[in-house]
Write a protein that holds these residues in place. Structure first.
Motif, short mmCIF file in Angstrom:
data_model
loop_
_atom_site.label_atom_id
_atom_site.label_comp_id
_atom_site.label_asym_id
_atom_site.label_seq_id
_atom_site.Cartn_x
_atom_site.Cartn_y
_atom_site.Cartn_z
N GLY A 32 9.07 50.97 26.43
CA GLY A 32 8.07 51.86 26.99
C GLY A 32 8.28 52.17 28.46
O GLY A 32 7.44 52.85 29.06
N PHE A 33 9.37 51.69 29.04
CA PHE A 33 9.61 51.97 30.46
C PHE A 33 10.13 53.39 30.64
O PHE A 33 9.67 54.12 31.51
CB PHE A 33 10.61 50.95 31.01
N LEU A 34 11.11 53.76 29.82
CA LEU A 34 11.62 55.12 29.78
C LEU A 34 11.75 55.54 28.33
O LEU A 34 12.06 54.73 27.46
CB LEU A 34 13.00 55.21 30.46
N ALA A 35 11.52 56.82 28.06
CA ALA A 35 11.59 57.29 26.68
C ALA A 35 13.02 57.24 26.14
O ALA A 35 13.25 56.86 24.99
CB ALA A 35 11.05 58.73 26.58
N ASP A 36 13.99 57.61 26.97
CA ASP A 36 15.38 57.66 26.54
C ASP A 36 16.10 56.42 27.05
O ASP A 36 16.59 56.39 28.18
CB ASP A 36 16.05 58.94 27.06
N THR A 37 16.15 55.39 26.23
CA THR A 37 16.73 54.11 26.64
C THR A 37 17.65 53.56 25.56
O THR A 37 17.33 53.63 24.37
CB THR A 37 15.61 53.07 26.90
N ARG A 38 18.80 53.04 25.98
CA ARG A 38 19.71 52.36 25.07
C ARG A 38 19.58 50.85 25.26
O ARG A 38 19.43 50.37 26.38
CB ARG A 38 21.16 52.78 25.33
N TYR A 39 19.65 50.11 24.15
CA TYR A 39 19.54 48.67 24.22
C TYR A 39 20.86 48.02 23.80
O TYR A 39 21.41 48.35 22.75
CB TYR A 39 18.39 48.18 23.33
N GLU A 40 21.36 47.13 24.65
CA GLU A 40 22.63 46.45 24.39
C GLU A 40 22.36 44.98 24.06
O GLU A 40 21.42 44.37 24.59
CB GLU A 40 23.53 46.53 25.63
N GLN A 41 23.17 44.42 23.18
CA GLN A 41 23.04 43.02 22.83
C GLN A 41 24.23 42.22 23.33
O GLN A 41 25.31 42.77 23.58
CB GLN A 41 22.90 42.85 21.31
N VAL A 42 24.04 40.93 23.51
CA VAL A 42 25.09 40.02 23.96
C VAL A 42 25.25 38.92 22.91
O VAL A 42 24.25 38.42 22.38
CB VAL A 42 24.73 39.40 25.32
N ALA A 43 26.48 38.55 22.60
CA ALA A 43 26.76 37.49 21.63
C ALA A 43 27.42 36.31 22.34
O ALA A 43 28.34 36.50 23.15
CB ALA A 43 27.66 37.99 20.51
N LEU A 44 26.93 35.11 22.07
CA LEU A 44 27.47 33.89 22.66
C LEU A 44 27.88 32.92 21.56
O LEU A 44 27.21 32.83 20.52
CB LEU A 44 26.42 33.20 23.53
#
Length: 290
Positions: free
Chosen positions: A214-226
């Motif tokens: 909800g911060f910006l409408a157009d947002t990409r989310y990235e994941q990290v694997a450990l």
């Protein structure tokens, strides 16, 4: 209406007339807080089908288990929480929300989130976001970042309109693969306790920062694997831990939290968490706001 809540509804409860108590509470609530009543009514209406399906499936499961135990005749009923009770529970519960999703075959997803703001409006936002996660996390084979993106698509427009945002951590622990995959959206960072070649057993914060929902409408989310190994530990927490203040204004902080958890990591998990909580409370003089 105030008199009804303070006197007549409790009296109906003492007399064992629960249906009358619920009716009195809801009518008084609608009179005293009409907008709040309408918000809850709309939220409950939107999820009516999911709720009815859940109650039906739970009833079928209980009947099967009772039949296996040799109990052939049992009355099983379910009822929806009435609006006043819903409001009271949401107000007391606050705005943090969490869930564990068992995906089977040694794979578990963990969700921890927090809504900006306090009180019932923020709690209602939390319930809506949590409901969206419940839908997307249990369907198909989506990756954590895809689940967060799907939820963001569901709720971003409403969050922006309401001028609220949601911080969260979404983790997937895959024991057979030996991996932890996570999406960090502006929430206090996950603490990873593991054996380090140079320093021995210690706690550290894996790096990954996405914007809150909800911060910006157009947002990409990235994941990290450990990679994870037997004996590794992970701590998810709210900012109430790191922002706990001593009398002189000194906050507990992330560095101190990591050091304390590292020192406690050889203890059993529940014992370590209890000791950590006591440590934070002692730092804050026994009073932690969140």
């Amino acid at each position: 209406a105030k008199e009804t809540l303070d006197i007549y509804a409790p009296l109906a409860h003492r007399l064992g007339i629960q249906s009358v108590k619920w009716e009195l509470e809801d009518r008084a609530f609608a009179t005293l807080h009409p907008r709040r009543y309408a918000e809850i009514q709309q939220l409950v209406s939107q999820r009516r089908q999911d709720r009815e399906t859940y109650v039906s499936e739970a009833g079928d499961f209980l009947r099967e288990e009772l039949a296996r135990a040799g109990i052939q005749h049992a009355l099983i009923t379910g009822r929806a929480t009435h609006f006043y009770s819903f409001s009271e529970k949401m107000t007391r519960k606050g705005t943090d929300f969490y869930e564990i999703y068992d995906r089977g075959q040694g794979v578990v997803d963990v969700l921890l989130g927090d809504v900006m703001g306090k009180g019932l409006p923020a709690a209602l936002v939390g319930a809506a976001v949590k409901g969206s996660f419940d839908r997307h996390a249990t369907v198909g084979a989506l990756q954590p970042a895809e689940i967060v993106a799907a939820v963001h698509e569901d709720v971003a427009e409403r969050l922006i309109r309401l001028k609220r945002f949601v911080t969260l951590n979404y983790l997937r622990i895959d024991v057979p693969a030996g991996t932890l995959t996570f999406v960090d959206c502006g929430h206090p960072a996950v603490l990873h306790v593991h054996e380090h070649v140079a320093t021995g057993r210690s706690a550290e914060y894996p790096g990954s920062v996405n914007l809150p929902l909800g911060f910006l409408a157009d947002t990409r989310y990235e994941q990290v694997a450990l990679p994870i190994e037997r004996g590794d530990q992970f701590l998810l927490y709210s900012d109430g831990f790191t922002e706990a203040e001593a009398d002189d204004g000194d906050m507990y902080g992330e560095e101190r939290l990591a050091g304390t958890l590292g020192a406690l990591s050889e203890r059993p998990a529940q014992e370590a968490v209890d000791a950590l909580r006591e440590e934070v409370l002692a730092h804050a003089g026994g009073d932690v706001g969140d």
